[in-house]
Design an enzyme around this catalytic site. Structure first.
Site, PDB file in Angstrom:
ATOM      1  N   ARG A 185      36.726 -26.838   8.035  1.00 55.44           N
ATOM      2  CA  ARG A 185      36.753 -25.620   8.841  1.00 55.44           C
ATOM      3  C   ARG A 185      37.674 -25.833  10.038  1.00 55.44           C
ATOM      4  O   ARG A 185      37.800 -26.946  10.553  1.00 55.44           O
ATOM      5  CB  ARG A 185      35.348 -25.258   9.350  1.00 55.44           C
ATOM      6  CG  ARG A 185      34.395 -24.803   8.248  1.00 55.44           C
ATOM      7  CD  ARG A 185      34.837 -23.490   7.628  1.00 55.44           C
ATOM      8  NE  ARG A 185      33.910 -22.962   6.648  1.00 55.44           N
ATOM      9  CZ  ARG A 185      33.924 -23.243   5.354  1.00 55.44           C
ATOM     10  NH1 ARG A 185      34.818 -24.106   4.886  1.00 55.44           N
ATOM     11  NH2 ARG A 185      33.063 -22.710   4.518  1.00 55.44           N
TER      12      ARG A 185
ATOM     13  N   GLU B  27      35.523 -20.421  15.279  1.00 53.95           N
ATOM     14  CA  GLU B  27      35.431 -21.184  14.021  1.00 53.95           C
ATOM     15  C   GLU B  27      35.774 -20.278  12.858  1.00 53.95           C
ATOM     16  O   GLU B  27      35.431 -19.089  12.858  1.00 53.95           O
ATOM     17  CB  GLU B  27      34.015 -21.760  13.882  1.00 53.95           C
ATOM     18  CG  GLU B  27      33.753 -22.529  12.599  1.00 53.95           C
ATOM     19  CD  GLU B  27      33.263 -21.654  11.446  1.00 53.95           C
ATOM     20  OE1 GLU B  27      33.388 -22.078  10.278  1.00 53.95           O
ATOM     21  OE2 GLU B  27      32.770 -20.535  11.722  1.00 53.95           O
TER      22      GLU B  27
ATOM     23  N   CYS C 237      37.383 -13.536   8.869  1.00 53.90           N
ATOM     24  CA  CYS C 237      38.840 -13.394   8.805  1.00 53.90           C
ATOM     25  C   CYS C 237      39.170 -12.132   8.032  1.00 53.90           C
ATOM     26  O   CYS C 237      38.976 -12.065   6.828  1.00 53.90           O
ATOM     27  CB  CYS C 237      39.475 -14.609   8.134  1.00 53.90           C
ATOM     28  SG  CYS C 237      41.255 -14.464   7.892  1.00 53.90           S
TER      29      CYS C 237
ATOM     30  N   ARG D  98      33.685 -30.193   3.365  1.00 48.03           N
ATOM     31  CA  ARG D  98      33.688 -28.831   3.926  1.00 48.03           C
ATOM     32  C   ARG D  98      34.628 -28.813   5.132  1.00 48.03           C
ATOM     33  O   ARG D  98      34.303 -29.349   6.195  1.00 48.03           O
ATOM     34  CB  ARG D  98      32.280 -28.419   4.346  1.00 48.03           C
ATOM     35  CG  ARG D  98      32.148 -26.941   4.719  1.00 48.03           C
ATOM     36  CD  ARG D  98      30.736 -26.634   5.179  1.00 48.03           C
ATOM     37  NE  ARG D  98      30.490 -25.212   5.325  1.00 48.03           N
ATOM     38  CZ  ARG D  98      30.053 -24.417   4.369  1.00 48.03           C
ATOM     39  NH1 ARG D  98      29.805 -24.923   3.173  1.00 48.03           N
ATOM     40  NH2 ARG D  98      29.853 -23.140   4.572  1.00 48.03           N
TER      41      ARG D  98
END
Length: 427
Positions: free
Chosen positions: A233, A187, A140, A231
């Site tokens: 995502r 992702e 990103c 976690r």
């Protein structure tokens, strides 16, 4: 709609597939226990699972071993996305990863006759083979947003060629634009949606939906359903044709009943073989080098106390066999503070890279051991940057019937294009 089906419908399809329960459970992204409940009628099988089983029956007409779709693996890391899509019958035909050490780990674990390209920004689209699915765990980067009217006044292009230029997402977009795959899965970190006050995700959506014409949906998934680690995502799925895909029907195991750290920690009781340099001796004890030094442990305790006195929650994270860990990060090699393992009569220790492989789902019982050919420092960074493999497997299994639908639509579009007289368009 995710409507339930009758027990007879499920059992009939399972019988026709003829798979062992463990294999069918893996294909559906479920546990064997869940399949037993469906078989006995204790709980109804969801419509999405039965639809996938029907697709599997259709695909069984393929010659043995022939993949049901091809895919490319961009920003591949150590292969987490690839592992998930290979599990449902995909065949990787192109890989790109710029980091040399990550390529080393990737090649140690996957057949890669096509080799691995480095910097994707330097790869021309014509050098990338045709493929059915594009996979990308793209980094990103900041998006520079500018008004279209201003760009027009300067005589510059707009759309994704303008707004996403200079970002690595642009390279994903240009490959999708050139090859028009049936589907893709992207992702990223969950905060992608809120990055730059939502502007980054706005550009991504506009690019994929308006500029490229794909139907997309997205979902933030917590890997804690599959591994003892919190976690989260975001997964963005896109299809060239409208297949009715929605993440709403994706069922995941209950987070609260997920595995605990005992599933990944070295048992240190001789039940597993010692693996140098991670464990030693007849009982395969964790090597002393993973125990924190007195100086580092004192520093972390002081740092945590300093922030506690200010009312902050910053500090280290201690875990035992019954706990769930914080998110494993790429900076874990620095001090291991986010996940420290308690030890009796000793200072806490870091996870070993082997435990990290288990924590990320690369290593699981009944699977070949994931090879770790790099240093501990590199391994920690690689696993900290990776995706949780069983999460990807579940997403891939859920996407599979829609991928096949989109592939058939793509094929029909190509065949129709061949029949249309030159100069006409099929849309």
């Amino acid at each position: 709609m995710n409507q339930a089906v009758t027990i007879n419908e499920f059992k009939a399809l399972a019988e026709r597939l003829g798979m062992p329960r463990h294999q069918l459970a893996e294909k559906l992204g479920k546990s064997e226990r869940t399949l037993r409940r469906w078989e006995t009628g204790e709980s109804p099988a969801p419509r999405v699972a039965v639809d996938l089983m029907r697709r599997m029956l259709q695909d069984s007409t393929l010659p043995p071993g022939e993949p049901s779709f091809t895919f490319i693996d961009l920003f591949a890391g150590i292969g987490g996305l690839r592992a998930g899509f290979e599990a449902v019958g995909g065949n990787c035909v192109f890989t790109s990863e710029w980091n040399e050490r990550s390529r080393q780990t990737y090649l140690a674990n996957f057949d890669c006759d096509h080799g691995i390209e480095g910097d994707i920004t330097k790869v021309p689209v014509e050098a990338i083979p045709e493929h059915d699915v594009l996979l990308a765990g793209f980094p990103c980067q900041p998006f520079s947003i500018a008004g279209v009217s201003k760009k027009n006044s300067l005589g510059r292009s707009h759309g994704f060629l303008c707004e996403a230029q200079g970002t690595l997402f642009f390279d994903v977009a240009r490959i999708i634009d050139a090859h028009r795959p049936a589907a893709f899965l992207l992702e990223n970190v969950k905060n992608l949606v809120n990055h730059d006050k939502g502007n980054t995700f706005r550009v991504i959506r506009k690019t994929l939906e308006e500029d490229l014409g794909y139907r997309i949906d997205w979902r933030v998934i917590n890997g804690r359903s599959f591994v003892p680690q919190g976690r989260e995502r975001i997964f963005i799925a896109g299809f060239r044709k409208d297949t009715g895909f929605s993440f709403d029907g994706l069922e995941l195991p209950d987070i609260e009943t997920g595995p605990r750290m005992s599933a990944v920690l070295h048992p240190e009781d001789g039940s597993e073989e010692a693996e140098h340099p991670y464990t030693t001796g007849a009982r395969a004890r964790v090597s002393d080098k993973y125990t924190l030094s007195p100086k580092l442990w004192s520093y972390l305790q002081g740092y945590a106390e300093k922030h506690r006195s200010k009312g902050n929650g910053f500090g280290f994270g201690l875990v035992g066999p019954d706990d769930v860990a914080r998110t494993l990060s790429a900076r874990y090699y620095k001090d291991g503070s986010e996940i420290l393992v308690r030890q009796k009569r000793k200072r806490p220790r870091r996870l070993t890279p082997r435990e990290c492989a288990r924590l990320m789902g690369f290593d699981r019982p009944g699977r070949p051991r994931f090879e770790i050919p790099v240093s501990d420092t590199q391994a920690y960074m690689q696993f900290g940057n990776a995706v949780i493999v069983p999460v990807v497997e579940s997403v891939a299994a859920y996407m599979l019937p829609h991928i096949h639908d989109a592939m058939r639509a793509n094929l029909g579009q190509r065949e129709l294009a061949l029949e249309v007289p030159q100069g006409l368009s099929v849309g």
